[in-house]
Design a protein around this motif. Structure first.
Motif, PDB file in Angstrom:
ATOM      1  N   UNK A 278      -3.800 -16.805   7.406  1.00 38.26           N
ATOM      2  CA  UNK A 278      -3.276 -17.468   6.169  1.00 38.26           C
ATOM      3  C   UNK A 278      -3.661 -16.384   4.937  1.00 38.26           C
ATOM      4  N   UNK A 279      -2.642 -16.400   3.897  1.00 41.61           N
ATOM      5  CA  UNK A 279      -2.801 -15.462   2.928  1.00 41.61           C
ATOM      6  C   UNK A 279      -2.726 -14.091   3.022  1.00 41.61           C
ATOM      7  N   UNK A 280      -2.373 -13.516   4.460  1.00 39.89           N
ATOM      8  CA  UNK A 280      -2.320 -12.086   4.619  1.00 39.89           C
ATOM      9  C   UNK A 280      -1.016 -11.574   4.137  1.00 39.89           C
ATOM     10  N   UNK A 281       0.182 -12.429   4.559  1.00 38.15           N
ATOM     11  CA  UNK A 281       1.370 -11.660   4.188  1.00 38.15           C
ATOM     12  C   UNK A 281       2.140 -12.905   3.389  1.00 38.15           C
ATOM     13  N   UNK A 282       3.069 -12.549   2.667  1.00 39.52           N
ATOM     14  CA  UNK A 282       3.793 -13.540   1.840  1.00 39.52           C
ATOM     15  C   UNK A 282       2.974 -14.513   0.877  1.00 39.52           C
ATOM     16  N   UNK A 283       1.827 -14.153   0.715  1.00 30.16           N
ATOM     17  CA  UNK A 283       0.962 -14.887  -0.184  1.00 30.16           C
ATOM     18  C   UNK A 283       1.077 -14.621  -1.592  1.00 30.16           C
ATOM     19  N   UNK A 284       2.138 -13.582  -2.037  1.00 31.59           N
ATOM     20  CA  UNK A 284       2.693 -13.427  -3.218  1.00 31.59           C
ATOM     21  C   UNK A 284       3.782 -12.801  -3.226  1.00 31.59           C
ATOM     22  N   UNK A 285       4.896 -13.039  -4.113  1.00 28.54           N
ATOM     23  CA  UNK A 285       6.246 -12.314  -4.062  1.00 28.54           C
ATOM     24  C   UNK A 285       6.108 -10.946  -4.452  1.00 28.54           C
ATOM     25  N   UNK A 286       5.218 -10.605  -5.378  1.00 25.88           N
ATOM     26  CA  UNK A 286       5.119  -9.005  -5.594  1.00 25.88           C
ATOM     27  C   UNK A 286       4.056  -8.405  -4.907  1.00 25.88           C
TER      28      UNK A 286
ATOM     29  N   UNK B  43       2.862  -5.611  -4.595  1.00 29.23           N
ATOM     30  CA  UNK B  43       1.779  -4.786  -5.251  1.00 29.23           C
ATOM     31  C   UNK B  43       0.960  -5.277  -6.443  1.00 29.23           C
ATOM     32  N   UNK B  44       1.173  -6.748  -6.412  1.00 28.02           N
ATOM     33  CA  UNK B  44       0.194  -7.362  -7.577  1.00 28.02           C
ATOM     34  C   UNK B  44      -0.435  -8.551  -6.907  1.00 28.02           C
ATOM     35  N   UNK B  45      -1.559  -8.909  -7.387  1.00 28.53           N
ATOM     36  CA  UNK B  45      -2.215  -9.955  -6.926  1.00 28.53           C
ATOM     37  C   UNK B  45      -2.897  -9.747  -5.634  1.00 28.53           C
ATOM     38  N   UNK B  46      -2.859 -10.726  -4.896  1.00 26.25           N
ATOM     39  CA  UNK B  46      -3.565 -10.663  -3.508  1.00 26.25           C
ATOM     40  C   UNK B  46      -3.018  -9.554  -2.588  1.00 26.25           C
ATOM     41  N   UNK B  47      -3.642  -8.608  -1.962  1.00 31.83           N
ATOM     42  CA  UNK B  47      -3.021  -7.592  -1.245  1.00 31.83           C
ATOM     43  C   UNK B  47      -2.344  -8.123   0.102  1.00 31.83           C
ATOM     44  N   UNK B  48      -1.411  -7.366   0.568  1.00 30.68           N
ATOM     45  CA  UNK B  48      -0.915  -7.883   1.910  1.00 30.68           C
ATOM     46  C   UNK B  48      -1.681  -7.099   2.827  1.00 30.68           C
ATOM     47  N   UNK B  49      -1.941  -7.570   4.151  1.00 32.29           N
ATOM     48  CA  UNK B  49      -2.463  -7.288   5.133  1.00 32.29           C
ATOM     49  C   UNK B  49      -1.959  -5.736   5.668  1.00 32.29           C
ATOM     50  N   UNK B  50      -2.740  -4.804   5.571  1.00 29.04           N
ATOM     51  CA  UNK B  50      -2.066  -3.296   6.031  1.00 29.04           C
ATOM     52  C   UNK B  50      -1.243  -2.660   4.987  1.00 29.04           C
ATOM     53  N   UNK B  51      -1.209  -3.399   3.914  1.00 26.14           N
ATOM     54  CA  UNK B  51      -0.225  -2.569   2.903  1.00 26.14           C
ATOM     55  C   UNK B  51      -0.903  -2.147   1.692  1.00 26.14           C
ATOM     56  N   UNK B  52      -0.575  -0.914   1.268  1.00 25.66           N
ATOM     57  CA  UNK B  52      -1.582  -0.185   0.240  1.00 25.66           C
ATOM     58  C   UNK B  52      -0.429   0.031  -0.875  1.00 25.66           C
ATOM     59  N   UNK B  53      -0.732   0.171  -2.150  1.00 25.89           N
ATOM     60  CA  UNK B  53       0.152   0.450  -3.210  1.00 25.89           C
ATOM     61  C   UNK B  53      -0.371   1.400  -3.944  1.00 25.89           C
ATOM     62  N   UNK B  54       0.261   2.250  -4.605  1.00 22.55           N
ATOM     63  CA  UNK B  54      -0.224   3.300  -5.635  1.00 22.55           C
ATOM     64  C   UNK B  54      -0.646   2.745  -6.860  1.00 22.55           C
ATOM     65  N   UNK B  55      -1.279   3.399  -7.561  1.00 23.25           N
ATOM     66  CA  UNK B  55      -2.089   2.891  -8.671  1.00 23.25           C
ATOM     67  C   UNK B  55      -1.016   3.116  -9.968  1.00 23.25           C
ATOM     68  N   UNK B  56      -0.030   3.926 -10.048  1.00 25.08           N
ATOM     69  CA  UNK B  56       0.685   4.092 -11.340  1.00 25.08           C
ATOM     70  C   UNK B  56       1.674   2.830 -11.310  1.00 25.08           C
ATOM     71  N   UNK B  57       2.295   3.104 -12.675  1.00 28.94           N
ATOM     72  CA  UNK B  57       3.128   1.633 -12.990  1.00 28.94           C
ATOM     73  C   UNK B  57       4.523   2.394 -13.230  1.00 28.94           C
ATOM     74  N   UNK B  58       5.471   1.968 -12.523  1.00 30.80           N
ATOM     75  CA  UNK B  58       5.504   0.963 -11.691  1.00 30.80           C
ATOM     76  C   UNK B  58       4.873   1.188 -10.187  1.00 30.80           C
ATOM     77  N   UNK B  59       4.262   0.189  -9.773  1.00 32.41           N
ATOM     78  CA  UNK B  59       3.650   0.432  -8.370  1.00 32.41           C
ATOM     79  C   UNK B  59       4.595   0.263  -7.144  1.00 32.41           C
ATOM     80  N   UNK B  60       4.255   1.240  -6.273  1.00 29.19           N
ATOM     81  CA  UNK B  60       5.267   1.211  -5.069  1.00 29.19           C
ATOM     82  C   UNK B  60       4.340   1.163  -3.607  1.00 29.19           C
ATOM     83  N   UNK B  61       4.918   0.693  -2.503  1.00 29.86           N
ATOM     84  CA  UNK B  61       4.234   0.883  -1.374  1.00 29.86           C
ATOM     85  C   UNK B  61       4.045   2.186  -0.857  1.00 29.86           C
ATOM     86  N   UNK B  62       2.753   2.620  -0.740  1.00 25.38           N
ATOM     87  CA  UNK B  62       2.536   4.172  -0.327  1.00 25.38           C
ATOM     88  C   UNK B  62       1.897   4.218   0.996  1.00 25.38           C
TER      89      UNK B  62
END
Length: 399
Positions: free
Chosen positions: A105-113, A115-134
């Motif tokens: 629960x809450x690991x994937x599809x917990x939020x539509x964006x 890179x914003x809000x709760x992190x998806x399991x195993x996914x990391x986004x960059x710190x620059x804006x706009x954020x991208x999956x890195x």
């Protein structure tokens, strides 16, 4: 959110796009292929339905929104392609009592964006804006099925790290993996991948680590695979079904530190690697490699681990000049065709020596008694004669 449900085709407002238009855009952008949408139940069709429902007013002139759309679409497709139990590579034995960590629960599809809000399991986004999956790190996640075409450098322009190791992924490795221009780390080891290693991986110009080990890859290694990979520090393709000669372009990997090609069926002589002076670890055991090892070994001054057990190398021992490899800690030359006597000049840091099953002769040099770190010594299967040096009684670490 139930991403597996059949979301009806949504026609957006006048400023948005229909599902059909988005499908054509995904195909023309080379994120997806036309054939992927032949079935309404394909991972791609279901992912498009789901993601389109989250973008009711898609603006193709908004680069941030476009980036969010394609990353979410590609990840949703990947989820549907590798997490369902009815795929051809899944098995009741493999999946029994197991679940994907991303399904908690809450690991994937917990939020539509992503890179914003709760992190998806195993996914990391960059710190620059706009954020991208890195980074995508889904090792040991009980994945099965196949890696879909959508895992490519068009969908993930800024991806630097991809680890799908130790899962149950089958099929072949998609040539589209070669479109990642920012990828530095690729690890798909410990899966059921087969077929040839795509020559398109030569397009990974930023790659530092390539680990394709413990799979069922077969065929030869394409000569162009390492042609542009000048940043590579680790190449691990051991424990596969590869054969033929090693490509000469391997000699252009000037930053290479670790080379692991053990337990394949490579044959012929080693390519000239005299420019590869950074090597620290070389594992070549269990192949059919022949010729002289010394022509390359004399250039590997930083090597600490060397394993060529079970090949057809046939150097004279003195030509190996082992005394100049001062950092060497583990040396396995067993089951080859080395001749001559054992060198009396070898590095004092050695913890393991295996010269077994060669054609060595002469005495055991007493200098081995000075190797205080030595834990394992194998000399069986040769024609060595004479006494065992009395100093061996001082090798207190010998096991």
């Amino acid at each position: 959110k139930d991403v597996s449900k059949d979301v009806s085709t949504i026609v957006n407002s006048s400023s948005g796009y229909s599902n059909q238009q988005m499908k054509h855009w995904l195909i023309s952008s080379q994120i997806s292929r036309n054939a992927s949408f032949d079935s309404d139940t394909s991972p791609q069709s279901r992912a498009l339905d789901y993601v389109s429902s989250l973008f009711p007013e898609m603006d193709m002139n908004n680069s941030k929104q476009v980036s969010m759309f394609k990353e979410l679409y590609a990840l949703t497709t990947f989820y549907l392609a590798t997490s369902e139990e009815d795929t051809e590579n899944s098995s009741s034995e493999y999946l029994k009592g197991k679940h994907h960590p991303w399904n908690e629960e809450g690991m994937w599809f917990s939020n539509d964006n992503i890179c914003e809000g709760k992190e998806w399991y195993g996914i990391e986004c960059g710190s620059t804006d706009p954020q991208h999956v890195i980074s995508i790190d889904l090792k040991e996640n009980f994945l099965n099925g196949r890696i879909p075409h959508e895992v490519n450098g068009v969908a993930f322009e800024f991806l630097e790290y991809l680890d799908l190791s130790d899962n149950n992924i089958g099929g072949t490795l998609s040539p589209d993996l070669g479109t990642f221009t920012s990828l530095k780390y690729l690890d798909v080891s410990g899966n059921l991948l087969g077929g040839e290693i795509p020559s398109e991986l030569k397009g990974l110009s930023s790659l530092v680590v390539m680990d394709l080990s413990k799979n069922n890859f077969n065929g030869t290694v394409h000569y162009g695979l390492f042609g542009k990979s000048h940043q590579l520090e680790t190449v691990n393709i051991q424990d596969n079904l590869l054969y033929g000669k090693l490509p000469r372009t391997m000699g252009s990997l000037k930053n290479l530190r670790e080379l692991a090609i053990s337990n394949n069926m490579f044959s012929g002589t080693l390519p000239a690697m005299n420019h590869v002076k950074t090597l620290e670890s070389v594992a070549m055991r269990g192949n059919i490699l022949s010729g002289e090892l010394s022509s390359n070994l004399k250039h590997w001054k930083n090597i600490t681990y060397l394993d060529v057990y079970d090949n057809l190398f046939e150097d004279v021992m003195r030509d190996l000049k082992l005394g100049k490899l001062h950092k060497l800690e583990s040396l396995d030359l067993g089951r080859n065709s080395f001749i001559g006597s054992i060198s009396s000049n070898m590095g004092l840091l050695l913890e393991m020596i295996d010269f077994s099953e060669n054609d060595l002769s002469g005495n055991i040099p007493y200098q081995i008694s000075n190797m205080a770190n030595l834990k394992e010594l194998r000399l069986d299967g040769n024609m060595i004669s004479g006494d065992i040096p009395p100093g061996f009684k001082h090798l207190y670490n010998l096991e």
